[in-house]
Design an enzyme around this catalytic site. Structure first.
Site, mmCIF file in Angstrom:
data_model
loop_
_atom_site.group_PDB
_atom_site.id
_atom_site.type_symbol
_atom_site.label_atom_id
_atom_site.label_comp_id
_atom_site.label_asym_id
_atom_site.label_seq_id
_atom_site.Cartn_x
_atom_site.Cartn_y
_atom_site.Cartn_z
ATOM 1 N N ASP A 44 42.591 23.648 31.476
ATOM 2 C CA ASP A 44 43.944 23.508 31.997
ATOM 3 C C ASP A 44 43.952 22.529 33.171
ATOM 4 O O ASP A 44 42.964 21.846 33.428
ATOM 5 C CB ASP A 44 44.493 24.878 32.418
ATOM 6 C CG ASP A 44 43.557 25.597 33.388
ATOM 7 O OD1 ASP A 44 42.847 24.905 34.143
ATOM 8 O OD2 ASP A 44 43.543 26.837 33.398
ATOM 9 N N TYR B 157 42.619 34.702 37.368
ATOM 10 C CA TYR B 157 41.339 34.975 38.029
ATOM 11 C C TYR B 157 41.510 36.109 39.029
ATOM 12 O O TYR B 157 41.291 35.957 40.226
ATOM 13 C CB TYR B 157 40.806 33.708 38.711
ATOM 14 C CG TYR B 157 40.333 32.666 37.726
ATOM 15 C CD1 TYR B 157 39.123 32.818 37.053
ATOM 16 C CD2 TYR B 157 41.112 31.554 37.437
ATOM 17 C CE1 TYR B 157 38.697 31.874 36.128
ATOM 18 C CE2 TYR B 157 40.693 30.606 36.514
ATOM 19 C CZ TYR B 157 39.485 30.777 35.870
ATOM 20 O OH TYR B 157 39.064 29.839 34.953
#
Length: 485
Positions: free
Chosen positions: A70, A220
């Site tokens: 990404d 995350y």
């Protein structure tokens, strides 16, 4: 169409060119660069991107790395990536030969960015750039992206101890790498900043999960708590400064955080640093009988090794039929490369010690540690039932349809016109090979039966990430030197 590569045989004995793989692994980081690219850029299909990051906050946050396939800069895994790469340089820099300057350059690309992110510490630390939801809604080259470049920060009121402490660890580890290999002045700058950033992390305790919310999760999230990062950061600062304050911090807080530490002692990766703390600390505990007998670090490190070794009666990890490490029915090369690096590091620290690893009544020797590590590295490079290298560009057979925006969309050289958010979707859906080879990228790897779907849509297996490759750098340097003799 999904192209599935299935189990074919177990005849995997082959030799590998570890030097070539090392060179390619470092080239990969050039493909992940954000910001203004230098004239020395070798992966030339990549161009400048995200030059205005931070401008809405009146700061320059250009630079750093995109984490995976990404276009977001997630500082938490990025900092771990650099801690591990710097550790590899410290351990194996002399084995890197002509690749050492590239390794240091790869570290510096991130540390220059971290210096920007922490320039205002201890009042604010920038922790991420890019709205992940907007980004993941598009399939777009980084050079084109027009998704929000939202800046996320942690402050005294909204702390983020894990991202701050891991950034301190990265700065401290990098300071040692530069000090060891010829740039003491830059190393000093990094270390001074590391001290300030760690002070922030410790003084204003809290998780960035809460402080930056959806910017961090579900991408995350810190699942293991921030205590391990505080110990990890302090351990690296002790290694870099030799100041007893940091060593006492680690010893005292290993007890304070014991409930959190013990349950996760068999974990290591961008989220959990527990096993890494024990192995790193063992470097100085092994040759200090008092510390060895009064602290739990060696027993923790030994237990971790015993959980891994196939010969150990107390092993908790499993292996695929082809020999790849897995845990709880899951294969992830991020786990494999990070853990393999720890095994090799512990092996190196044991060389000058009389310490013996005992797994109940079984002794694990250093040859077994090295063989374990080599088997994992060789599997990644192609010694597996499919005879496929999971490193792009290494060997004749490797993933061609990796889950990566820049690699899968024609470059600006091939297609100079702007490609908007949804205009990249046909490239995502295509079954054709990616037009741009992201040399050195290591994908997440196979299924538990050693099969692998070379499919762009299968992001859980076909997406590369910086934190998969960075621990591999030191491993490849070690085996390239060993194989040369």
């Amino acid at each position: 169409m999904v192209i599935v590569l299935m189990y074919v045989s177990s005849g995997n004995a082959k030799s590998h060119d570890y030097g070539d793989a090392l060179s390619k692994s470092l080239l990969f980081f050039e493909g992940q660069r954000s910001g203004k690219l230098p004239s020395t850029q070798r992966m030339t299909w990549r161009k400048d991107s995200a030059l205005r990051d931070g401008s809405d906050k009146g700061v320059d946050l250009s630079g750093g790395y995109y984490d995976a396939g990404d276009n977001v800069k997630f500082n938490f895994p990025m900092a771990f990536t650099i801690t591990m790469m710097a550790w590899g340089v410290m351990e194996q820099g002399k084995s890197m030969g002509t690749e050492l300057p590239h390794a240091l350059e790869a570290v510096r690309w991130a540390t220059d960015y971290f210096l920007k992110c922490t320039a205002a510490a201890p009042t604010i630390i920038y922790a991420q750039v890019g709205d992940p939801f907007g980004d993941h809604n598009c399939w777009q080259r980084p050079e084109d992206m027009d998704t929000p470049r939202t800046v996320y920060a942690v402050t005294p009121d909204k702390p983020g101890s894990e991202v701050a402490a891991e950034t301190a660890a990265a700065l401290a580890a990098a300071s040692l790498a530069f000090r060891d290999f010829g740039d003491e002045a830059y190393g000093k700058v990094l270390l001074e900043r590391a001290v300030k950033v760690f002070e922030f992390a410790d003084k204003y305790r809290g998780t960035y999960n809460d402080s930056i919310g959806e910017g961090a999760c579900p991408f995350y999230c810190d699942y293991s708590g921030y205590q391990d990062e505080l110990l990890w950061g302090a351990a690296w600062l002790y290694k870099a400064t030799n100041e007893v304050y940091y060593w006492n911090y680690v010893k005292e807080n290993i007890i304070t955080f014991k409930a959190q530490i013990e349950g996760a002692n068999f974990e290591f990766g961008w989220d959990s640093k527990h096993a890494g703390i024990s192995v790193l600390v063992s470097n100085w505990v092994l040759n200090n009988s008092t510390e060895a007998s009064t602290t739990p670090f060696l027993s923790y490190a030994d237990s971790f090794m015993c959980s891994l070794m196939p010969e150990s009666p107390t092993k908790t990890f499993q292996f695929t039929p082809g020999g790849l490490l897995m845990k709880e029915g899951n294969c992830d090369l991020q786990q494999v490369t990070s853990i393999s690096f720890l095994v090799l590091a512990y092996n190196n620290y044991l060389k000058n010690s009389t310490h013996v690893i005992r797994c109940n009544d079984k002794i694990i020797n250093q040859t077994q540690l090295v063989n374990f590590t080599k088997n994992q590295v060789d599997y990644i490079l192609g010694s597996n039932p499919l005879n496929i290298s999971y490193m792009v560009g290494y060997g004749d057979k490797f993933p061609r349809r990796i889950h990566h925006r820049g690699s899968s969309i024609p470059s600006l050289d091939q297609h100079p016109d702007h490609i908007a958010c949804k205009e990249g979707t046909p490239y995502f859906q295509s079954t054709a090979s990616n037009p741009n080879e992201l040399t050195g990228a290591v994908v997440r790897g196979p299924e538990i039966d050693d099969s692998f779907a070379d499919a762009r849509a299968n992001s859980s297996k076909s997406e590369p990430a910086t934190y998969i490759t960075s621990p591999l750098v030191g491993l490849l340097a070690y085996f390239s030197e060993v194989s040369a003799h």
